[in-house]
Design a protein around this motif. Structure first.
Motif, PDB file in Angstrom:
ATOM      1  N   ARG A   1       0.825  -1.200   0.000  1.00 42.63           N
ATOM      2  CA  ARG A   1       0.000   0.000   0.000  1.00 42.63           C
ATOM      3  C   ARG A   1       0.862   1.254   0.000  1.00 42.63           C
ATOM      4  N   ILE A   2       1.911   1.263   0.824  1.00 39.30           N
ATOM      5  CA  ILE A   2       2.797   2.417   0.924  1.00 39.30           C
ATOM      6  C   ILE A   2       4.040   2.145   0.076  1.00 39.30           C
ATOM      7  N   ARG A   3       4.320   3.059  -0.844  1.00 42.10           N
ATOM      8  CA  ARG A   3       5.438   2.871  -1.757  1.00 42.10           C
ATOM      9  C   ARG A   3       6.222   4.170  -1.892  1.00 42.10           C
ATOM     10  N   GLN A   4       7.457   4.005  -2.338  1.00 41.21           N
ATOM     11  CA  GLN A   4       8.284   5.176  -2.623  1.00 41.21           C
ATOM     12  C   GLN A   4       7.986   5.699  -4.030  1.00 41.21           C
ATOM     13  N   ASN A   5       7.764   4.784  -4.966  1.00 36.71           N
ATOM     14  CA  ASN A   5       7.509   5.153  -6.346  1.00 36.71           C
ATOM     15  C   ASN A   5       6.393   4.280  -6.905  1.00 36.71           C
ATOM     16  N   LEU A   6       5.832   4.718  -8.014  1.00 35.90           N
ATOM     17  CA  LEU A   6       4.757   3.985  -8.658  1.00 35.90           C
ATOM     18  C   LEU A   6       5.109   3.812 -10.127  1.00 35.90           C
ATOM     19  N   ASP A   7       5.417   2.573 -10.499  1.00 30.29           N
ATOM     20  CA  ASP A   7       5.716   2.243 -11.886  1.00 30.29           C
ATOM     21  C   ASP A   7       4.420   1.808 -12.559  1.00 30.29           C
ATOM     22  N   LEU A   8       3.996   2.544 -13.585  1.00 33.11           N
ATOM     23  CA  LEU A   8       2.696   2.280 -14.191  1.00 33.11           C
ATOM     24  C   LEU A   8       2.635   0.904 -14.842  1.00 33.11           C
ATOM     25  N   ALA A   9       3.733   0.456 -15.449  1.00 32.12           N
ATOM     26  CA  ALA A   9       3.721  -0.858 -16.088  1.00 32.12           C
ATOM     27  C   ALA A   9       3.524  -1.961 -15.050  1.00 32.12           C
ATOM     28  N   ALA A  10       4.258  -1.872 -13.927  1.00 30.85           N
ATOM     29  CA  ALA A  10       4.123  -2.885 -12.878  1.00 30.85           C
ATOM     30  C   ALA A  10       2.751  -2.801 -12.223  1.00 30.85           C
ATOM     31  N   TRP A  11       2.259  -1.590 -12.029  1.00 31.53           N
ATOM     32  CA  TRP A  11       0.937  -1.412 -11.409  1.00 31.53           C
ATOM     33  C   TRP A  11      -0.151  -1.958 -12.328  1.00 31.53           C
ATOM     34  N   SER A  12       0.013  -1.778 -13.620  1.00 34.47           N
ATOM     35  CA  SER A  12      -0.952  -2.306 -14.581  1.00 34.47           C
ATOM     36  C   SER A  12      -1.061  -3.820 -14.463  1.00 34.47           C
ATOM     37  N   ALA A  13       0.101  -4.479 -14.301  1.00 32.52           N
ATOM     38  CA  ALA A  13       0.083  -5.937 -14.133  1.00 32.52           C
ATOM     39  C   ALA A  13      -0.607  -6.327 -12.831  1.00 32.52           C
ATOM     40  N   GLU A  14      -0.423  -5.530 -11.782  1.00 32.97           N
ATOM     41  CA  GLU A  14      -1.050  -5.829 -10.492  1.00 32.97           C
ATOM     42  C   GLU A  14      -2.569  -5.747 -10.567  1.00 32.97           C
ATOM     43  N   ILE A  15      -3.073  -4.691 -11.194  1.00 34.68           N
ATOM     44  CA  ILE A  15      -4.518  -4.479 -11.203  1.00 34.68           C
ATOM     45  C   ILE A  15      -5.205  -5.241 -12.333  1.00 34.68           C
ATOM     46  N   GLY A  16      -4.413  -5.779 -13.259  1.00 30.67           N
ATOM     47  CA  GLY A  16      -4.993  -6.545 -14.345  1.00 30.67           C
ATOM     48  C   GLY A  16      -5.708  -5.703 -15.379  1.00 30.67           C
ATOM     49  N   ARG A  17      -5.317  -4.448 -15.506  1.00 36.35           N
ATOM     50  CA  ARG A  17      -5.931  -3.538 -16.467  1.00 36.35           C
ATOM     51  C   ARG A  17      -4.836  -2.732 -17.156  1.00 36.35           C
TER      52      ARG A  17
END
Length: 240
Positions: A160-176
């Motif tokens: 939940r708490i992160r230093q940075n947010l990589d959109l490609a990795a986040w996309s894989a996490e949320i499945g969208r």
């Protein structure tokens, strides 16, 4: 002084001159970049709102849309909310709250919903206000993906708490699939009074400081060259 020492002194002087000159040019480049950013903020901020159907799907198209106002309709994916740590506002540490907004075509947009201050007793005690269920309309401005801060290691997936947010990795996490941009949510008639701070300090576009630093570096370069010429060329000739 031997010829070997003369060459070493000359090489050291040239190195100092080149380094100071390069730092001066770097400061001028930073000033030019801020001037370009200010021009983009002014020109694109005055444009009419960007139609949601034209929201970029590529990096190149997204760059041309940065700082445009828009209104997006979609559904919050609240279970994937993340908090970007070490984001200061007015000198106070806190978090940028990001939640993906699912659009009608199945893609999603990373929405920066606002800023929350840090709990100084327990850093991990952070909770954004609840989100509305069903379809919502979000007014905001298109922005680049979240800026990256220095980190010793990548953030664990799903944290939940992160230093940075990589959109490609986040996309894989949320499945969208995520659009290659973010949306800075703004206060408006349809924005809930949820306690998140959305009126953030404006991006600094004052370039006078960088021009001053550049002048200092160029002065150091000139001083190093003049000192060498005075002590190794002019004074020996005057003595002779």
């Amino acid at each position: 002084m031997t010829r070997h020492h003369e060459w070493l002194l000359l090489a050291a002087t040239l190195l100092v001159v080149m380094l100071c000159t390069r730092l001066g040019v770097w400061q001028l480049d930073r000033a030019a970049a801020k001037e370009a950013l200010h021009a983009a903020l002014e020109s694109r901020g005055a444009l009419p709102p960007l139609p949601a159907a034209q929201l970029a799907t590529t990096d190149q198209a997204a760059t041309a849309q940065h700082y445009r106002a828009t209104v997006l309709a979609g559904r919050w994916l609240g279970g994937h909310t993340v908090y970007l740590d070490n984001r200061q506002v007015d000198g106070r540490p806190g978090f940028f709250v990001f939640t993906p907004l699912l659009l009608a075509d199945g893609s999603a947009v990373a929405v920066q919903r606002g800023w929350l201050p840090r709990d100084f007793v327990d850093r991990t005690r952070v909770q954004a206000p609840p989100l509305a269920a069903g379809e919502v309309q979000i007014a905001g401005r298109v922005a680049p993906p979240p800026s990256r801060l220095f980190a010793f290691a990548a953030d664990p997936a799903g944290s939940r708490i992160r230093q940075n947010l990589d959109l490609a990795a986040w996309s894989a996490e949320i499945g969208r699939p995520l659009r290659p941009l973010s949306l800075l949510q703004q206060d408006g008639a349809q924005t809930p009074a949820d306690g998140l701070r959305r009126t953030l300090p404006q991006i600094e576009t004052d370039v006078s400081r960088h021009h001053g630093y550049a002048a200092q570096w160029f002065a150091f370069a000139a001083l190093a060259a003049l000192l060498y010429v005075w002590f190794r060329v002019v004074r020996p000739r005057r003595r002779r």
